[in-house]
Enzyme design. Structure first.
Site, short mmCIF file in Angstrom:
data_model
loop_
_atom_site.label_atom_id
_atom_site.label_comp_id
_atom_site.label_asym_id
_atom_site.label_seq_id
_atom_site.Cartn_x
_atom_site.Cartn_y
_atom_site.Cartn_z
N ARG A 1 -12.62 67.16 -12.54
CA ARG A 1 -12.73 66.26 -13.69
C ARG A 1 -14.11 65.58 -13.74
O ARG A 1 -14.62 65.10 -12.74
CB ARG A 1 -11.64 65.19 -13.59
CG ARG A 1 -11.62 64.19 -14.75
CD ARG A 1 -12.42 62.94 -14.45
NE ARG A 1 -12.42 62.00 -15.58
CZ ARG A 1 -13.23 60.95 -15.66
NH1 ARG A 1 -14.09 60.69 -14.71
NH2 ARG A 1 -13.18 60.16 -16.71
N THR B 1 -20.48 52.50 -19.57
CA THR B 1 -19.42 52.48 -18.56
C THR B 1 -18.10 52.28 -19.27
O THR B 1 -17.99 51.45 -20.16
CB THR B 1 -19.63 51.37 -17.51
OG1 THR B 1 -18.47 51.35 -16.66
CG2 THR B 1 -19.82 50.00 -18.13
N GLY B 2 -17.13 53.08 -18.88
CA GLY B 2 -15.83 52.93 -19.54
C GLY B 2 -14.98 54.14 -19.31
O GLY B 2 -15.30 55.00 -18.49
N GLY C 1 -14.09 57.41 -19.50
CA GLY C 1 -14.99 58.52 -19.80
C GLY C 1 -14.52 59.46 -20.89
O GLY C 1 -15.31 59.94 -21.71
N GLY D 1 -16.35 62.75 -16.35
CA GLY D 1 -16.29 61.87 -17.51
C GLY D 1 -17.57 61.97 -18.32
O GLY D 1 -18.21 63.02 -18.37
N ASP D 2 -17.94 60.86 -18.90
CA ASP D 2 -19.11 60.82 -19.78
C ASP D 2 -20.43 60.64 -19.03
O ASP D 2 -21.50 60.90 -19.58
CB ASP D 2 -18.97 59.66 -20.78
CG ASP D 2 -18.85 58.33 -20.05
OD1 ASP D 2 -18.09 58.24 -19.05
OD2 ASP D 2 -19.51 57.36 -20.47
N THR E 1 -18.95 52.21 -12.54
CA THR E 1 -20.07 53.10 -12.82
C THR E 1 -21.26 52.17 -12.78
O THR E 1 -21.10 50.97 -12.98
CB THR E 1 -19.92 53.72 -14.23
OG1 THR E 1 -19.01 54.81 -14.18
CG2 THR E 1 -21.22 54.24 -14.80
N1 ASP Z 1 -17.25 56.49 -17.33
C1 ASP Z 1 -17.01 56.97 -16.00
C2 ASP Z 1 -16.06 58.10 -15.97
O1 ASP Z 1 -15.19 58.16 -16.80
C3 ASP Z 1 -16.49 55.99 -15.04
C4 ASP Z 1 -16.36 54.65 -15.44
O2 ASP Z 1 -17.25 54.05 -16.08
O3 ASP Z 1 -15.33 54.19 -14.98
O4 ASP Z 1 -16.16 58.91 -15.06
#
Ligand code: ASP
Length: 311
Positions: A206, A229-230, A232, A208-209, A178
């Site tokens: 789907r 980032t993480g 989600g 995420g955050d 991200t």
């Molecule tokens: N946070 C983002 C998601 O879950 C993607 C990521 O940071 O890997 O879509």
């Protein structure tokens, strides 16, 4: 005049120097520095934080090394569905888009939602129609192709597995992908922007955050600007970005204390891997992660200019 500061990230995860080839590391560093310089130069010329974060994120979206815009991961159907959001700290205005296909720069579309609609969040086909109406750059599916993300998808496409983005140099390593930026401009105005291709092999729309204001992105001049980032699903349940702001507003935490609490206590407890970058209205910045590494960089008017990858 405030100290001007820009911080960026390009994803977090299992990023180890021992397995990174020097040439790939150099490419990542150059990509991060290019985005940092682009956004910082806007601030240095007196530009606004919202322009700076949008522009820095666009540079990362255009670089296929990062999982956003060009180089976004593949969905279960072989498409690229992107999410992005942006927020301005003085007005508390925000714009977000989810499950967007074909739009070259989803962060630019999110900004158009903020500036040119009565809404905050547009999704899917409708968001694409709005992008076309606004005259934003549209690309065909091939534009978003990258060989290493295609290979990642081939490994899991016939399974029920949704995969966080993996690094190109080893399939054993996990890199959550991200991109994002946070900024404080000379007037002390804050802004945050985040953009992603999400998870490899995702389906059923789907999200995420990243496109959710308060989870992946938040900005408020009274507290901070945050881009996450993480994993989600965990960042959504933690309402991670807003939680940092709330700790500052209601408990009087500093930016760094609040980010430590959310990333290294709350998210660790929930097993939410990842990190975030933040800036406050005095131009203080923090970049905190609970994973092995996070692609990140920070530049300010006091001479800081650094790009880092590992812990
Ligand atoms: N946070 C983002 C998601 O879950 C993607 C990521 O940071 O890997 O879509």
């Amino acid at each position: 005049m405030s100290r001007i500061t820009l911080a960026i990230h390009g994803g977090a995860g299992t990023i180890l120097k021992s397995t990174m080839s020097p040439s790939i590391e150099l490419s990542y560093r150059e990509g991060l520095q290019a985005a940092l310089d682009n956004g910082y130069n806007i601030l240095a010329k007196g530009g606004s934080s919202i322009e700076a974060v949008k522009s820095a994120v666009m540079v990362l979206e255009d670089n296929e090394l990062f999982n956003a815009g060009k180089g976004s991961v593949f969905t279960n159907e072989g498409a690229h569905e992107m999410d992005a959001s942006i927020m301005e700290g003085n007005s508390l205005k925000a714009g977000a888009v989810g499950i967007v296909k074909y739009v070259r720069n989803p962060i630019e579309l999110a900004l158009h939602v903020m500036l040119h609609t009565e809404h905050v969040f547009l999704g899917g086909e409708g968001a694409l129609q709005f992008a076309q109406q606004q005259g934003l750059a549209i690309e065909n599916n091939d534009y978003f192709f990258s060989q290493f993300r295609f290979d990642q998808w081939q490994n899991v496409k016939n399974s029920e597995t949704f995969q966080l983005d993996h690094s190109p140099f080893s399939t054993k390593e996990k890199k959550i992908g991200t991109v994002g930026a946070v900024a404080c401009d000379q007037f002390g105005n804050l802004a945050a922007a985040t953009s992603t291709g999400g998870m490899t092999n995702k389906k059923f729309g789907r999200m995420g955050d990243t496109s959710v204001i308060g989870s992946g992105t938040y900005a408020n001049n009274a507290t901070c600007a945050i881009s996450c980032t993480g994993h989600g699903e965990l960042f959504l349940r933690a309402v991670a970005a807003y939680d940092v702001s709330a700790l500052m507003e209601y408990k009087g935490y500093s930016l760094n204390e609040a980010m430590e609490e959310v990333v290294n206590k709350k998210l660790v407890f929930m097993e939410g891997e990842g990190g975030m970058i933040g800036v406050d209205a005095k131009g203080n910045a923090s970049m905190i992660f609970n994973s092995e590494g996070m692609y990140r960089g920070c530049r300010n008017s006091e001479g800081t200019n650094e790009v880092q990858i590992y812990r």
